[in-house]
Design a protein around this motif. Sequence first.
Motif, PDB file in Angstrom:
ATOM      1  N   SER A 171      13.418  -1.273 -17.761  1.00 29.37           N
ATOM      2  CA  SER A 171      12.157  -0.763 -17.223  1.00 29.37           C
ATOM      3  C   SER A 171      10.966  -1.395 -17.953  1.00 29.37           C
ATOM      4  N   GLU A 172      11.061  -1.458 -19.267  1.00 24.42           N
ATOM      5  CA  GLU A 172       9.978  -2.068 -20.070  1.00 24.42           C
ATOM      6  C   GLU A 172       9.749  -3.519 -19.666  1.00 24.42           C
ATOM      7  N   THR A 173      10.846  -4.259 -19.432  1.00 22.29           N
ATOM      8  CA  THR A 173      10.740  -5.672 -19.042  1.00 22.29           C
ATOM      9  C   THR A 173      10.011  -5.800 -17.714  1.00 22.29           C
ATOM     10  N   TYR A 174      10.445  -5.024 -16.709  1.00 22.88           N
ATOM     11  CA  TYR A 174       9.851  -5.119 -15.370  1.00 22.88           C
ATOM     12  C   TYR A 174       8.400  -4.661 -15.357  1.00 22.88           C
ATOM     13  N   VAL A 175       8.146  -3.487 -15.929  1.00 20.09           N
ATOM     14  CA  VAL A 175       6.783  -2.953 -15.925  1.00 20.09           C
ATOM     15  C   VAL A 175       5.869  -3.862 -16.766  1.00 20.09           C
ATOM     16  N   GLY A 176       6.398  -4.339 -17.886  1.00 17.80           N
ATOM     17  CA  GLY A 176       5.617  -5.202 -18.782  1.00 17.80           C
ATOM     18  C   GLY A 176       5.155  -6.480 -18.110  1.00 17.80           C
ATOM     19  N   ILE A 177       6.076  -7.183 -17.425  1.00 20.11           N
ATOM     20  CA  ILE A 177       5.682  -8.454 -16.793  1.00 20.11           C
ATOM     21  C   ILE A 177       4.781  -8.184 -15.595  1.00 20.11           C
ATOM     22  N   ALA A 178       5.016  -7.069 -14.877  1.00 14.77           N
ATOM     23  CA  ALA A 178       4.159  -6.739 -13.726  1.00 14.77           C
ATOM     24  C   ALA A 178       2.727  -6.474 -14.183  1.00 14.77           C
ATOM     25  N   GLU A 179       2.582  -5.726 -15.281  1.00 19.92           N
ATOM     26  CA  GLU A 179       1.230  -5.414 -15.761  1.00 19.92           C
ATOM     27  C   GLU A 179       0.523  -6.654 -16.294  1.00 19.92           C
ATOM     28  N   LYS A 180       1.301  -7.584 -16.864  1.00 18.84           N
ATOM     29  CA  LYS A 180       0.708  -8.869 -17.277  1.00 18.84           C
ATOM     30  C   LYS A 180       0.173  -9.609 -16.051  1.00 18.84           C
ATOM     31  N   VAL A 181       1.012  -9.694 -15.010  1.00 18.62           N
ATOM     32  CA  VAL A 181       0.664 -10.464 -13.809  1.00 18.62           C
ATOM     33  C   VAL A 181      -0.539  -9.857 -13.090  1.00 18.62           C
ATOM     34  N   ILE A 182      -0.525  -8.539 -12.876  1.00 16.54           N
ATOM     35  CA  ILE A 182      -1.619  -7.924 -12.097  1.00 16.54           C
ATOM     36  C   ILE A 182      -2.847  -7.628 -12.947  1.00 16.54           C
ATOM     37  N   GLY A 183      -2.685  -7.733 -14.262  1.00 12.91           N
ATOM     38  CA  GLY A 183      -3.830  -7.576 -15.158  1.00 12.91           C
ATOM     39  C   GLY A 183      -4.323  -6.149 -15.299  1.00 12.91           C
ATOM     40  N   GLY A 184      -3.385  -5.190 -15.203  1.00  3.68           N
ATOM     41  CA  GLY A 184      -3.777  -3.784 -15.355  1.00  3.68           C
ATOM     42  C   GLY A 184      -2.557  -2.894 -15.250  1.00  3.68           C
ATOM     43  N   PRO A 185      -2.763  -1.563 -15.330  1.00  2.98           N
ATOM     44  CA  PRO A 185      -1.618  -0.648 -15.294  1.00  2.98           C
ATOM     45  C   PRO A 185      -0.938  -0.639 -13.924  1.00  2.98           C
ATOM     46  N   LEU A 186       0.370  -0.475 -13.941  1.00  2.00           N
ATOM     47  CA  LEU A 186       1.161  -0.403 -12.715  1.00  2.00           C
ATOM     48  C   LEU A 186       1.105   1.013 -12.155  1.00  2.00           C
ATOM     49  N   ASN A 187       0.942   1.110 -10.852  1.00  2.43           N
ATOM     50  CA  ASN A 187       0.906   2.413 -10.180  1.00  2.43           C
ATOM     51  C   ASN A 187       2.340   2.872  -9.907  1.00  2.43           C
ATOM     52  N   VAL A 188       2.855   3.777 -10.741  1.00  2.00           N
ATOM     53  CA  VAL A 188       4.232   4.263 -10.593  1.00  2.00           C
ATOM     54  C   VAL A 188       4.200   5.715 -10.113  1.00  2.00           C
ATOM     55  N   SER A 189       4.961   6.010  -9.068  1.00  2.98           N
ATOM     56  CA  SER A 189       4.948   7.350  -8.458  1.00  2.98           C
ATOM     57  C   SER A 189       5.707   8.369  -9.292  1.00  2.98           C
ATOM     58  N   ASP A 190       5.233   9.599  -9.250  1.00  4.48           N
ATOM     59  CA  ASP A 190       5.959  10.710  -9.864  1.00  4.48           C
ATOM     60  C   ASP A 190       6.991  11.287  -8.903  1.00  4.48           C
ATOM     61  N   ASN A 191       6.645  11.276  -7.617  1.00  6.25           N
ATOM     62  CA  ASN A 191       7.538  11.849  -6.606  1.00  6.25           C
ATOM     63  C   ASN A 191       7.526  10.908  -5.399  1.00  6.25           C
ATOM     64  N   PRO A 192       8.180   9.748  -5.545  1.00  5.30           N
ATOM     65  CA  PRO A 192       8.006   8.675  -4.563  1.00  5.30           C
ATOM     66  C   PRO A 192       8.345   9.060  -3.124  1.00  5.30           C
ATOM     67  N   LYS A 193       9.465   9.762  -2.934  1.00  6.47           N
ATOM     68  CA  LYS A 193       9.891  10.044  -1.554  1.00  6.47           C
ATOM     69  C   LYS A 193       8.871  10.922  -0.827  1.00  6.47           C
ATOM     70  N   ALA A 194       8.418  11.978  -1.506  1.00  2.00           N
ATOM     71  CA  ALA A 194       7.439  12.885  -0.889  1.00  2.00           C
ATOM     72  C   ALA A 194       6.135  12.152  -0.584  1.00  2.00           C
ATOM     73  N   GLU A 195       5.697  11.284  -1.511  1.00  2.00           N
ATOM     74  CA  GLU A 195       4.448  10.535  -1.311  1.00  2.00           C
ATOM     75  C   GLU A 195       4.549   9.608  -0.095  1.00  2.00           C
ATOM     76  N   ILE A 196       5.695   8.906   0.012  1.00  2.00           N
ATOM     77  CA  ILE A 196       5.888   7.953   1.121  1.00  2.00           C
ATOM     78  C   ILE A 196       5.863   8.693   2.453  1.00  2.00           C
ATOM     79  N   ILE A 197       6.587   9.819   2.516  1.00  2.92           N
ATOM     80  CA  ILE A 197       6.633  10.601   3.758  1.00  2.92           C
ATOM     81  C   ILE A 197       5.230  11.062   4.148  1.00  2.92           C
ATOM     82  N   GLN A 198       4.470  11.526   3.165  1.00  2.00           N
ATOM     83  CA  GLN A 198       3.113  12.031   3.416  1.00  2.00           C
ATOM     84  C   GLN A 198       2.215  10.949   4.009  1.00  2.00           C
TER      85      GLN A 198
END
Length: 367
Positions: free
Chosen positions: A330-357
Amino acid sequence: MSLADKVLAVNDDLPIRTDKPVHSGKVRSVYWLTEADSKRLIKEKGYDVAEDAPLAIMVISDRISAFDCIWTGEGGMKGVPGKGAALNAVSNHWFKLFKEQGLADSHILDIPHPLVWIVQKARPVMIEAICRQYITGSMWRAYEKGEREFCGIQLPDGLQKDQKLDEILITPSTKGILKGIPGVPEVDDVNITRDDIANNFEAFNFTKADDIDLYEKLLKEGFGVISNALAELDQIFVDTKFEFGYVTDATGHEKLIYMDEVGTPDSSRIWDGPQFREGKVVENSKESFRQLLLSHFPDPDILLNKDRMDERKALAEDNELPLDVLMKVSETYVGIAEKVIGGPLNVSDNPKAEIIQVLKDEYGLID
């Protein structure tokens, strides 16, 4: 809510309106929209596609696959926290950069949620093209055994492991089982040469022979865009996979586009620059997870030997990995993503419910 609940492991059970079976791959699930919903969204959202273009909702999961198996962890962890969001964010970043720099569009039309794309149906080019800037991995293993020809390209003697190549190499392979192509075995993922493609361009789904030059141009320029951007972050772009397809825009013009994902830690090798200069290879990609698995199990041959596939599947099913292993990934993936996008990654707390909504409220795709 537990950490395991924040992981989107199952992504093929969302109540999205569709009249076709859900296609579920190792990581993504695809929901083809009804003809009526596709037409409605094209009109409502103003997508630059033909008015009768089929659209799909593509939902990425946090599952992790390696050596053709899905791996899980202790404590009910069925995936890697943040992995799906990281892959999507990185791909979105590169696709946007390609478009801005005039290379080509992608299949993505809209991004309703960090784990969701709305895509148009493309006619895929039946090639997975690997672009390589360094000799490592499977190419190095073959080279070390004496092989010098790769996809019709001759490499010189005397290369060292992890050495930078004089030029970017394109080593294509078949995507799916292609039949009736002289000299190309009828099996998935078999290496092919540029001559194979040029002599049988229609069998690989190219519209015209000239598009092979365009495909190679988009490969090399796309690789260059990512490589230069990563170099500014002191990261080394080692190799990556590209996939292409054809779509028709709103004016009826057919164009070649990038599709699938691009430049992600799943489809690429990315090395840490400072460590590499000290003679160490530190992977900021899925390769670090593969290496971890090889050292974790007492008989790594099970993971490398295709003749032991049954044993390998049993190994993945019967062994939950320690939680710290998945968190390291997780650290590897989130770390390289935040480097690439130049800021914090938007990670869901309750992904399925958010997507449905969001698909219900903003897109009218859930009853």
